[in-house]
Design an enzyme around this catalytic site. Structure first.
Site, PDB file in Angstrom:
ATOM      1  N   ASP A 190       0.783  -1.115   0.114  1.00 24.08           N
ATOM      2  CA  ASP A 190      -0.102  -0.051   0.076  1.00 24.08           C
ATOM      3  C   ASP A 190       0.847   1.193  -0.026  1.00 24.08           C
ATOM      4  O   ASP A 190       2.146   1.264   0.108  1.00 24.08           O
ATOM      5  CB  ASP A 190      -0.841  -0.107   1.200  1.00 24.08           C
TER       6      ASP A 190
ATOM      7  N   ASN B  39      -7.269  -2.731  14.599  1.00 22.49           N
ATOM      8  CA  ASN B  39      -8.788  -2.996  14.211  1.00 22.49           C
ATOM      9  C   ASN B  39      -8.679  -4.226  13.252  1.00 22.49           C
ATOM     10  O   ASN B  39      -9.792  -4.654  12.691  1.00 22.49           O
ATOM     11  CB  ASN B  39      -9.373  -2.017  13.452  1.00 22.49           C
TER      12      ASN B  39
ATOM     13  N   HIS C 125      -7.229  -4.847  10.278  1.00 21.61           N
ATOM     14  CA  HIS C 125      -6.724  -4.416   8.896  1.00 21.61           C
ATOM     15  C   HIS C 125      -5.634  -5.085   8.392  1.00 21.61           C
ATOM     16  O   HIS C 125      -4.799  -5.315   9.244  1.00 21.61           O
ATOM     17  CB  HIS C 125      -6.852  -3.094   8.604  1.00 21.61           C
TER      18      HIS C 125
ATOM     19  N   GLU D  97      -9.506  -1.796   5.319  1.00 19.42           N
ATOM     20  CA  GLU D  97     -10.207  -1.647   6.710  1.00 19.42           C
ATOM     21  C   GLU D  97     -11.430  -2.538   6.683  1.00 19.42           C
ATOM     22  O   GLU D  97     -12.092  -2.934   5.942  1.00 19.42           O
ATOM     23  CB  GLU D  97     -10.582  -0.271   6.613  1.00 19.42           C
TER      24      GLU D  97
HETATM   25  P1  PGA Z   1       2.373  -1.427  12.538  1.00 19.42           P
HETATM   26  O1  PGA Z   1       1.277  -1.422  11.495  1.00 19.42           O
HETATM   27  O2  PGA Z   1       3.186  -2.355  12.173  1.00 19.42           O
HETATM   28  O3  PGA Z   1       3.096   0.321  12.473  1.00 19.42           O
HETATM   29  O4  PGA Z   1       1.775  -1.605  13.899  1.00 19.42           O
HETATM   30  C1  PGA Z   1       0.587  -2.519  10.972  1.00 19.42           C
HETATM   31  C2  PGA Z   1      -0.689  -2.336  10.166  1.00 19.42           C
HETATM   32  O5  PGA Z   1      -1.251  -1.273  10.502  1.00 19.42           O
HETATM   33  O6  PGA Z   1      -0.956  -2.988   9.521  1.00 19.42           O
END
Ligand code: PGA
Length: 264
Positions: free
Chosen positions: A68, A137, A139, A144
């Protein structure tokens, strides 16, 4: 089927993940590697860079596809995922520039960008190993939680909790882009093998749902339960809600850490 491997801590998680990647990079030529950003895989990239610096790894035949990118950020913006990838990984290894694929954050023709990204993955023959982080959450990439999930690459409105979580990388919350472009859940599920990394207690609830919750779009990571080859390497904090309860179920097997030695 999910194989869950519990690591002692963040460093151990990163080392175990790098062992798996090193083995795939050496054995699969060319290797199509799906990559993630965020704080979770920083240690993994560090391990791989060290292995490369020690002369133990060659990225000549590795192709990468990132999950992404934020909409509106150029690759020169230090908060863009493109910048992150060069900073933590690409500028330290011998990967060919033409083998690096990251969805652009700035573009004129949305549909063309989406079609080109999908086509690049198809042309390469699909993703062999996809590295994933997980949002608190649930995702995956920037897929999302919601009423539905997309198959293909698409533009998403970020959830307020995601904006809040990611604001730690920005000077202030208002600077966090509200939209992103992400590989779709369908494309992620097409990867032959998936490696999800999770670290820290703020991921514990999402991780528990991932391995033993109902498969549903409101927690996108639960979809991984129906993928045939998923490994999760989670540290003790991220797995504290499940580690002592899961031994074996239909969807998830808890592997002892020693089993990871086979990737070494
Ligand atoms: P993080 O993000 O590795 O910074 O915790 C993971 C994500 O949101 O997919």
């Amino acid at each position: 089927m999910i194989q869950l491997i519990i690591a002692n801590n963040y460093e151990d998680m990163s080392k175990k993940a790098s062992k798996l990647l090193i083995s795939r990079i050496k054995d699969t030529i060319p290797l199509n590697l799906g990559l993630a950003t965020g704080s979770t895989p920083v240690g993994l990239y560090k391990e791989l860079v060290t292995e490369y610096a020690n002369g133990n790894l060659d990225f000549e035949h590795t192709r990468t596809f990132n999950l992404d990118e934020y909409i509106g950020l150029s690759p020169y913006n230090p908060n863009s995922y493109s910048y992150y990838m060069w900073k933590h990984f690409f500028s330290h290894i011998n990967i060919r520039k033409e083998n690096i694929h990251i969805p652009p954050g700035i573009f004129a023709n949305e549909q063309k960008v989406i079609d080109d990204y999908e086509e690049a993955i198809v042309q390469a023959g699909g993703i062999d190993l996809q590295v994933l982080g997980i949002g608190a959450n649930g995702h995956i990439g920037f897929n999302e939680p919601g009423e539905s999930l997309s198959v293909s690459t698409h533009i998403v409105e970020l959830k307020s909790e995601t904006i809040k979580a990611n604001s730690r990388f920005f000077e202030n919350k208002d600077e966090v882009p509200k939209k992103a472009i992400t590989m779709g859940m369908g494309k992620i599920m097409e990867a032959k093998e998936i490696l999800l990394l999770a670290s820290g207690k703020e991921k514990a609830k999402a991780l528990a749902q991932t391995v033993k919750g109902i498969v549903e779009t409101h927690c996108p990571s639960t979809i991984l339960q129906i993928h045939p080859n998923v490994k999760i390497i989670a540290d003790k904090e991220a797995s504290f809600l499940i580690a002592d309860r899961i031994r074996a179920s239909n969807n998830c097997i808890l592997f002892s850490s020693d089993r990871m030695e086979q990737y070494g």
